[in-house]
Design a protein around this motif. Sequence first.
Motif, PDB file in Angstrom:
ATOM      1  N   LEU A 295       0.822  -1.204   0.000  1.00 57.24           N
ATOM      2  CA  LEU A 295       0.000   0.000   0.000  1.00 57.24           C
ATOM      3  C   LEU A 295       0.861   1.260   0.000  1.00 57.24           C
ATOM      4  CD1 LEU A 295      -2.765  -1.005   2.592  1.00 57.24           C
ATOM      5  CD2 LEU A 295      -2.849  -1.165   0.089  1.00 57.24           C
ATOM      6  N   ASP A 296       2.047   1.193   0.624  1.00 56.89           N
ATOM      7  CA  ASP A 296       2.920   2.366   0.714  1.00 56.89           C
ATOM      8  C   ASP A 296       3.864   2.431  -0.486  1.00 56.89           C
ATOM      9  OD1 ASP A 296       4.218   0.072   1.577  1.00 56.89           O
ATOM     10  OD2 ASP A 296       5.454   1.133   3.057  1.00 56.89           O
ATOM     11  N   CYS A 297       3.263   2.490  -1.647  1.00 55.23           N
ATOM     12  CA  CYS A 297       4.038   2.550  -2.887  1.00 55.23           C
ATOM     13  C   CYS A 297       3.148   3.203  -3.945  1.00 55.23           C
ATOM     14  CB  CYS A 297       4.505   1.159  -3.310  1.00 55.23           C
ATOM     15  SG  CYS A 297       3.162  -0.036  -3.523  1.00 55.23           S
ATOM     16  N   VAL A 298       3.371   2.897  -5.205  1.00 53.86           N
ATOM     17  CA  VAL A 298       2.580   3.512  -6.274  1.00 53.86           C
ATOM     18  C   VAL A 298       1.095   3.164  -6.169  1.00 53.86           C
ATOM     19  CG1 VAL A 298       2.757   1.644  -7.968  1.00 53.86           C
ATOM     20  CG2 VAL A 298       2.698   4.010  -8.755  1.00 53.86           C
ATOM     21  N   THR A 299       0.784   2.093  -5.439  1.00 60.89           N
ATOM     22  CA  THR A 299      -0.608   1.662  -5.273  1.00 60.89           C
ATOM     23  C   THR A 299      -1.501   2.777  -4.752  1.00 60.89           C
ATOM     24  OG1 THR A 299       0.168  -0.579  -4.784  1.00 60.89           O
ATOM     25  CG2 THR A 299      -2.093  -0.048  -4.131  1.00 60.89           C
ATOM     26  N   LEU A 300      -0.959   3.606  -3.877  1.00 58.10           N
ATOM     27  CA  LEU A 300      -1.762   4.623  -3.203  1.00 58.10           C
ATOM     28  C   LEU A 300      -2.480   5.544  -4.189  1.00 58.10           C
ATOM     29  CD1 LEU A 300      -2.305   5.262  -0.226  1.00 58.10           C
ATOM     30  CD2 LEU A 300      -0.566   7.043  -0.361  1.00 58.10           C
ATOM     31  N   LEU A 301      -1.834   5.871  -5.298  1.00 62.04           N
ATOM     32  CA  LEU A 301      -2.470   6.702  -6.321  1.00 62.04           C
ATOM     33  C   LEU A 301      -2.916   5.894  -7.537  1.00 62.04           C
ATOM     34  CD1 LEU A 301      -0.208   9.907  -6.353  1.00 62.04           C
ATOM     35  CD2 LEU A 301      -2.434   9.589  -5.269  1.00 62.04           C
ATOM     36  N   ALA A 302      -2.202   4.808  -7.825  1.00 65.25           N
ATOM     37  CA  ALA A 302      -2.523   4.023  -9.018  1.00 65.25           C
ATOM     38  C   ALA A 302      -3.874   3.318  -8.891  1.00 65.25           C
ATOM     39  CB  ALA A 302      -1.422   3.000  -9.282  1.00 65.25           C
ATOM     40  N   LEU A 303      -4.226   2.886  -7.684  1.00 65.81           N
ATOM     41  CA  LEU A 303      -5.492   2.163  -7.501  1.00 65.81           C
ATOM     42  C   LEU A 303      -6.700   3.037  -7.830  1.00 65.81           C
ATOM     43  CD1 LEU A 303      -7.118  -0.286  -6.697  1.00 65.81           C
ATOM     44  CD2 LEU A 303      -6.822   0.357  -4.291  1.00 65.81           C
ATOM     45  N   PRO A 304      -6.823   4.246  -7.278  1.00 67.33           N
ATOM     46  CA  PRO A 304      -7.978   5.073  -7.677  1.00 67.33           C
ATOM     47  C   PRO A 304      -7.963   5.431  -9.160  1.00 67.33           C
ATOM     48  CG  PRO A 304      -6.458   6.314  -6.264  1.00 67.33           C
ATOM     49  CD  PRO A 304      -6.052   4.893  -6.200  1.00 67.33           C
ATOM     50  N   LEU A 305      -6.782   5.623  -9.732  1.00 70.17           N
ATOM     51  CA  LEU A 305      -6.708   5.906 -11.164  1.00 70.17           C
ATOM     52  C   LEU A 305      -7.148   4.690 -11.978  1.00 70.17           C
ATOM     53  CD1 LEU A 305      -3.332   7.877 -11.313  1.00 70.17           C
ATOM     54  CD2 LEU A 305      -5.609   8.790 -11.773  1.00 70.17           C
ATOM     55  N   TYR A 306      -6.789   3.494 -11.514  1.00 66.60           N
ATOM     56  CA  TYR A 306      -7.208   2.273 -12.215  1.00 66.60           C
ATOM     57  C   TYR A 306      -8.722   2.089 -12.144  1.00 66.60           C
ATOM     58  CZ  TYR A 306      -7.780  -2.635 -13.401  1.00 66.60           C
ATOM     59  OH  TYR A 306      -8.195  -3.809 -13.968  1.00 66.60           O
ATOM     60  N   LEU A 307      -9.311   2.454 -11.003  1.00 64.66           N
ATOM     61  CA  LEU A 307     -10.763   2.358 -10.877  1.00 64.66           C
ATOM     62  C   LEU A 307     -11.468   3.269 -11.872  1.00 64.66           C
ATOM     63  CD1 LEU A 307     -11.143   2.242  -6.980  1.00 64.66           C
ATOM     64  CD2 LEU A 307     -11.510   0.366  -8.597  1.00 64.66           C
ATOM     65  N   LEU A 308     -10.816   4.379 -12.209  1.00 66.63           N
ATOM     66  CA  LEU A 308     -11.400   5.326 -13.158  1.00 66.63           C
ATOM     67  C   LEU A 308     -11.156   4.925 -14.610  1.00 66.63           C
ATOM     68  CD1 LEU A 308     -10.461   8.722 -11.453  1.00 66.63           C
ATOM     69  CD2 LEU A 308     -12.734   7.702 -11.596  1.00 66.63           C
ATOM     70  N   THR A 309      -9.967   4.396 -14.895  1.00 65.85           N
ATOM     71  CA  THR A 309      -9.575   4.153 -16.285  1.00 65.85           C
ATOM     72  C   THR A 309      -9.579   2.688 -16.693  1.00 65.85           C
ATOM     73  OG1 THR A 309      -7.215   3.966 -15.735  1.00 65.85           O
ATOM     74  CG2 THR A 309      -8.084   6.180 -16.151  1.00 65.85           C
ATOM     75  N   HIS A 310      -9.374   1.775 -15.724  1.00 64.36           N
ATOM     76  CA  HIS A 310      -9.222   0.341 -15.992  1.00 64.36           C
ATOM     77  C   HIS A 310      -8.035   0.073 -16.930  1.00 64.36           C
ATOM     78  CE1 HIS A 310     -12.852  -0.778 -13.847  1.00 64.36           C
ATOM     79  NE2 HIS A 310     -13.459   0.242 -14.433  1.00 64.36           N
ATOM     80  N   LYS A 311      -7.041   0.952 -16.892  1.00 64.30           N
ATOM     81  CA  LYS A 311      -5.808   0.770 -17.657  1.00 64.30           C
ATOM     82  C   LYS A 311      -4.647   0.796 -16.668  1.00 64.30           C
ATOM     83  CE  LYS A 311      -7.599   2.953 -21.864  1.00 64.30           C
ATOM     84  NZ  LYS A 311      -7.711   1.698 -22.626  1.00 64.30           N
ATOM     85  N   ILE A 312      -4.090  -0.379 -16.381  1.00 61.52           N
ATOM     86  CA  ILE A 312      -3.127  -0.489 -15.299  1.00 61.52           C
ATOM     87  C   ILE A 312      -1.824   0.243 -15.600  1.00 61.52           C
ATOM     88  CG2 ILE A 312      -2.266  -2.711 -16.142  1.00 61.52           C
ATOM     89  CD1 ILE A 312      -2.525  -1.487 -12.471  1.00 61.52           C
ATOM     90  N   PHE A 313      -1.301   0.122 -16.806  1.00 58.63           N
ATOM     91  CA  PHE A 313      -0.008   0.748 -17.114  1.00 58.63           C
ATOM     92  C   PHE A 313      -0.117   2.281 -17.107  1.00 58.63           C
ATOM     93  CE2 PHE A 313       0.487  -3.418 -19.453  1.00 58.63           C
ATOM     94  CZ  PHE A 313       1.328  -3.969 -18.487  1.00 58.63           C
ATOM     95  N   GLY A 314      -1.178   2.807 -17.684  1.00 55.24           N
ATOM     96  CA  GLY A 314      -1.369   4.248 -17.655  1.00 55.24           C
ATOM     97  C   GLY A 314      -1.579   4.766 -16.241  1.00 55.24           C
ATOM     98  N   SER A 315      -2.316   4.018 -15.435  1.00 49.93           N
ATOM     99  CA  SER A 315      -2.565   4.424 -14.048  1.00 49.93           C
ATOM    100  C   SER A 315      -1.279   4.468 -13.246  1.00 49.93           C
ATOM    101  CB  SER A 315      -3.561   3.461 -13.392  1.00 49.93           C
ATOM    102  OG  SER A 315      -4.785   3.449 -14.083  1.00 49.93           O
ATOM    103  N   VAL A 316      -0.444   3.447 -13.410  1.00 48.12           N
ATOM    104  CA  VAL A 316       0.841   3.412 -12.706  1.00 48.12           C
ATOM    105  C   VAL A 316       1.740   4.553 -13.165  1.00 48.12           C
ATOM    106  CG1 VAL A 316       2.981   2.088 -12.448  1.00 48.12           C
ATOM    107  CG2 VAL A 316       0.761   0.951 -12.194  1.00 48.12           C
ATOM    108  N   GLY A 317       1.772   4.800 -14.467  1.00 48.92           N
ATOM    109  CA  GLY A 317       2.624   5.860 -15.000  1.00 48.92           C
ATOM    110  C   GLY A 317       2.230   7.237 -14.479  1.00 48.92           C
ATOM    111  N   ILE A 318       0.932   7.544 -14.510  1.00 48.83           N
ATOM    112  CA  ILE A 318       0.463   8.847 -14.023  1.00 48.83           C
ATOM    113  C   ILE A 318       0.705   8.973 -12.528  1.00 48.83           C
ATOM    114  CG2 ILE A 318      -1.583  10.283 -13.687  1.00 48.83           C
ATOM    115  CD1 ILE A 318      -2.684   9.102 -16.292  1.00 48.83           C
ATOM    116  N   ALA A 319       0.468   7.888 -11.788  1.00 50.72           N
ATOM    117  CA  ALA A 319       0.696   7.917 -10.343  1.00 50.72           C
ATOM    118  C   ALA A 319       2.153   8.229 -10.027  1.00 50.72           C
ATOM    119  CB  ALA A 319       0.287   6.582  -9.728  1.00 50.72           C
ATOM    120  N   ASN A 320       3.061   7.616 -10.761  1.00 48.84           N
ATOM    121  CA  ASN A 320       4.487   7.872 -10.522  1.00 48.84           C
ATOM    122  C   ASN A 320       4.856   9.317 -10.826  1.00 48.84           C
ATOM    123  OD1 ASN A 320       5.832   5.543  -9.481  1.00 48.84           O
ATOM    124  ND2 ASN A 320       5.467   4.509 -11.423  1.00 48.84           N
ATOM    125  N   ILE A 321       4.289   9.883 -11.871  1.00 49.15           N
ATOM    126  CA  ILE A 321       4.569  11.289 -12.204  1.00 49.15           C
ATOM    127  C   ILE A 321       4.098  12.208 -11.073  1.00 49.15           C
ATOM    128  CG2 ILE A 321       3.987  13.171 -13.778  1.00 49.15           C
ATOM    129  CD1 ILE A 321       3.827  11.058 -16.006  1.00 49.15           C
TER     130      ILE A 321
END
Length: 535
Positions: A73-99
């Motif tokens: 949970l204390d990693c990219v998941t914290l932002l990538a998970l809500p983004l994935y719920l919105l987009t259902h695109k895992i790679f894009g969600s992880v990328g935006i979260a990291n930025i």
Amino acid sequence: MPQLIRSRRAQNTLRLLQILLVLEFLFLCYVNLRLTSHILDGDAADLYGHIMEMGEQGTLFLTGWQYTTTMELDCVTLLALPLYLLTHKIFGSVGIANILFVLLLAAVILRVVKNLGGTIAQGTLSVLLVLLPYDVGMLDYMDMILFGGSQYLIKVLVPLLLIALLTEKERRPSGTLLTILYVFLLFVSSLSSGFYVLLMGILPLLVFSLFRWGRTPWSSDRAGRLRLLVLTLLTAAASLSGLALQKALDITTREEELHLIRFEDLATCLLAIPAGLLDILGVYPSTATVSVLSRDGILALLKGGMTLLVLGIGLVVFYRGVIRQKADENVAILTVLLPFTILIMCFVDTRYSTSNSYVESRYFLLGMVPLLILAGMKQEPLLEEKLRLPAASCTIALLLCLMILCGRSVVQAAKNSNYCYHLLESVNAIDADTDGDIGSVFVLGDNDTARILRLLDRSRTYAGTTTDAPTQLSLSDNYANYNAKDHFSQQNLVLVIHGTNLTDYLPEETAALYTYAATTDWFDLYCADVCPFGD
């Protein structure tokens, strides 16, 4: 006139550093948005799959999930998970979260430098040194805080936030936001990773601050002492709440498996510390022989020089500010974490495996990132007066070389997992020839490939074995019953390294069940109508 010239040179140096920082940020944006799906490894694949599963099940706490090291949970998941719920695109969600996390990290670093009396140029150089993608790969610098799973980003952010709060000179609304962010991230990290950040990142800073203020009269800094008391209470509340919730959920993380060093392993463990520390920026080649004068060799030498410079600056400041208590070394708080980490490693066996002759470099990140910030603060003032022009030129040139060579390594790494896409094409082709009944695929002797394929293809079950146990299915970061026999289909494929035989991995009677189907890259694919695997 000389003062005017120096001022112009300072402005030019600042502009050049800012241009380099913008270029570095744009490169990180490109890598995170375009290459996340191509730079894959077993750990990243497991994490992305975990995020997808949490999103699909609608909960952070998956029933029956077997955690490998942390709750992730204390990693990219914290932002990538809500983004994935919105987009259902895992790679894009992880990328935006990291930025977004990179922007947050940069903002916190600038706040730390400002609170310690640094200039804009010092802050710019400090951020640039931290954001350089020194090494890419599973468990390496870039993957830990800038890309992919960013498993150590929040672990690094929490101590930096505490440093920023401890060094505040006056009350500001933004300080309240930093406090809320600090408490929240510490709670999440304690829930996810146990006491690791509290012990290795927070406790040393609180003790250092208490010791420093204990040597001065009470009336000299009442606000600072009150701030320390409040932050200590908030730290205890956030940490204990996270740990208590973890216990209530009956979740076990690897941090609970740490043990003291046995006397017979003492020499090996002590030698493992400098081996991991010197390689924190990815200086030494892991397997391939690298020529000193090749591009990779020059990059390794530059990173080695950077490592020694950063550690040297940290050692001098630690001696002056902590040992000798020099009042002019107000940045000494940045040097506290690494010595404490090394001290702990002298008593606790922090090797990932007892067979390792080194400590994994990621364990030094909590202390190394503050030292990179310190290096930026200490190097910029050296560019003064008559030395400014040549020193600035050399500094900019070296930074540019590091950016280009490190960036080249990152782009090259994007080709490393392309073979998995080729394998998936072959699996689909064979499946089409067998009326689409292949539901399970096993990769013998290469569990990482199985983990990546499992991420790329959610329609089948994938499992792998290691070279140490070629017949025992491995399980990492998935449901505990994933390898149950009834979870696999009867019609299945087995993948082995080209040039080896099935009997090198399986008993003869089991290998006889399979017939050769195809060869893709360095894998041979075999098909069978009976599945012999499963627990």
